[in-house]
Design an enzyme around this catalytic site. Sequence first.
Site, short mmCIF file in Angstrom:
data_model
loop_
_atom_site.label_atom_id
_atom_site.label_comp_id
_atom_site.label_asym_id
_atom_site.label_seq_id
_atom_site.Cartn_x
_atom_site.Cartn_y
_atom_site.Cartn_z
N GLY A 1 81.13 -38.68 11.14
CA GLY A 1 80.60 -38.98 12.45
C GLY A 1 81.51 -39.85 13.29
N ARG B 1 74.54 -48.85 10.63
CA ARG B 1 75.62 -47.94 11.06
C ARG B 1 75.00 -46.69 11.66
NH1 ARG B 1 76.85 -42.32 9.76
NH2 ARG B 1 79.08 -42.03 9.97
N GLY C 1 75.99 -42.88 13.12
CA GLY C 1 77.05 -41.88 13.22
C GLY C 1 76.92 -41.08 14.50
N ASP C 2 77.34 -39.82 14.43
CA ASP C 2 77.32 -38.97 15.63
C ASP C 2 75.99 -38.25 15.83
OD1 ASP C 2 77.83 -37.54 13.29
OD2 ASP C 2 78.89 -35.94 14.35
N THR D 1 74.14 -33.80 6.59
CA THR D 1 73.64 -33.51 7.95
C THR D 1 73.29 -32.04 8.12
OG1 THR D 1 75.12 -35.20 8.85
CG2 THR D 1 74.16 -33.68 10.43
N THR E 1 78.70 -31.56 11.79
CA THR E 1 78.44 -32.30 10.57
C THR E 1 79.78 -32.86 10.12
OG1 THR E 1 78.80 -30.38 9.13
CG2 THR E 1 76.56 -30.73 9.91
N GLY E 2 79.74 -33.77 9.16
CA GLY E 2 81.00 -34.36 8.69
C GLY E 2 81.16 -35.77 9.22
#
Length: 354
Positions: free
Chosen positions: A257, A231, A233-234, A203, A254-255
Site C-alpha cells: 500500500g 497504520r 495503507g492504500d 486485500t 492489492t500489494g
Amino acid sequence: MKTNRRDFLKHSAIAGASLVMPKIAVVEDIFEQQKSFKPVAISSANGLKATAKAMELIRQGADALDAVIAGVNIVEDDPDDMSVGYGGLPNEEGVVELDSCVMHGPSCRGAGVASLRNIKNPSKVAKVIMERTDHVLIVGDGALRFAKAHGFKEEDLLTDRAREVWLKWKENLSTEDDWLPPHTIDDKGIGQSLQNFFRLTGTINCNAVDSFGNLSGVTTTSGLAFKIPGRVGDSSILGAGLYVDNLVGAAGSTGRGEANLLNCSSVMIVEYMRQGKSPEEACLMACQRIVDHTKEARLLDDDKKPKFDVKFYAINKKGEYGSASIWSGAQYSINTGEKDSVLKSSAYLYKRKS
Ligand code: GLY
C-alpha cells in the site's frame, strides 16, 4: 481587487456557458459507449466467489456498487482469508484493524474507513459513510462508534489461526517489524524483510460494469500484517487503492500500500485509460511509475528492482479488462456473465527469478 457577489455570479455564468459545448460532447460519448459495453466483474485472485456473486446480482439488475460489495463480503466473512475482514492478520499488538473504501461511478461519490476494529465488513461501513455523512474518510475509534450507531455488531475478529501466526512473528521479532532506525535513501539491509510471506499484504479489490453501463468498485483489507497500530495503507484511500470515473473506467490495487499511496496509482490508471490506454496497458504504466519512483536502497534488490510487489485490476467503460503486477506470477479473477469466474494471469514488468 475585491469580487462582489454580482461579479462572482457574472463570472460564474460566463464560465458555465463555456462549459456547455464540451458537456454535450460528453453526453454523446456516453451514448456511443453505452451501445457497446459488456457487463463484467474483475477482482484480485482471492475473489473467484466475489466476482461470481457480483455478476449474479448484476444479471438480476443490481447496481454495480451493491454487487461488488456483496461479492467482497463473502471474502470479508471468510475466516480462511487472512488478508481481509474476519480472520485477517492483526497489527503488531495482536489486534485486527481493517481498511476499506468504495466508489460509486454514476453519482461520483465515494468514502473510506480506516483502522476499524471489531467490525468484519468495513466495505459496508464505507458505503454507509458515503450515504449517511458529509465525510469521505472516518478512522479508528470514531469509525467504530459510527458503525455501532448504524447497527453494525462488534465481534472479536482474531481467529485462533491468525493469533498463532501473529504469535510466531512476535516470538521471532528481529528485522521484520516496521520501526526503522534513522537512515538515508542509500542505506541497504535495514527494516523489514519484504519478501517474507507473513509480511505480505493480501486485500481484495473488486470492480464492475453493471447492466446499465455504470461502474463502481470496492477495496477491503486487514492491511499489512503486524503493522504499527493505526497504520493505514492504500485500501481506504480513494485514488490510491481504488478509483472510479463512470465515463472512463475503474481501477484498484492489492500489494504494498505504501507504494500506491506515494504514487496515487488507481487514479493514475484511470487517467491513463482516459488517454486511450487499454486497462492492461494502464496497469503496466502504474507499475512502471512505482518502479521509477522507488529510490530507497532498502526497498531495492541487487538489480535495483523493487523487493516488493503491487497488483492492479482495471476495467473500462466498454467492459474491457486487464491486470498487471511488477513481478510475474500474479493472477486475477474475471466474470463476464458465466456462472463460474475464471482466473487469468496478470501482465507483468519483471519475471521472478524463482
Ligand atoms: N494494499 C493493502 C495495504 O497495503 O494495506
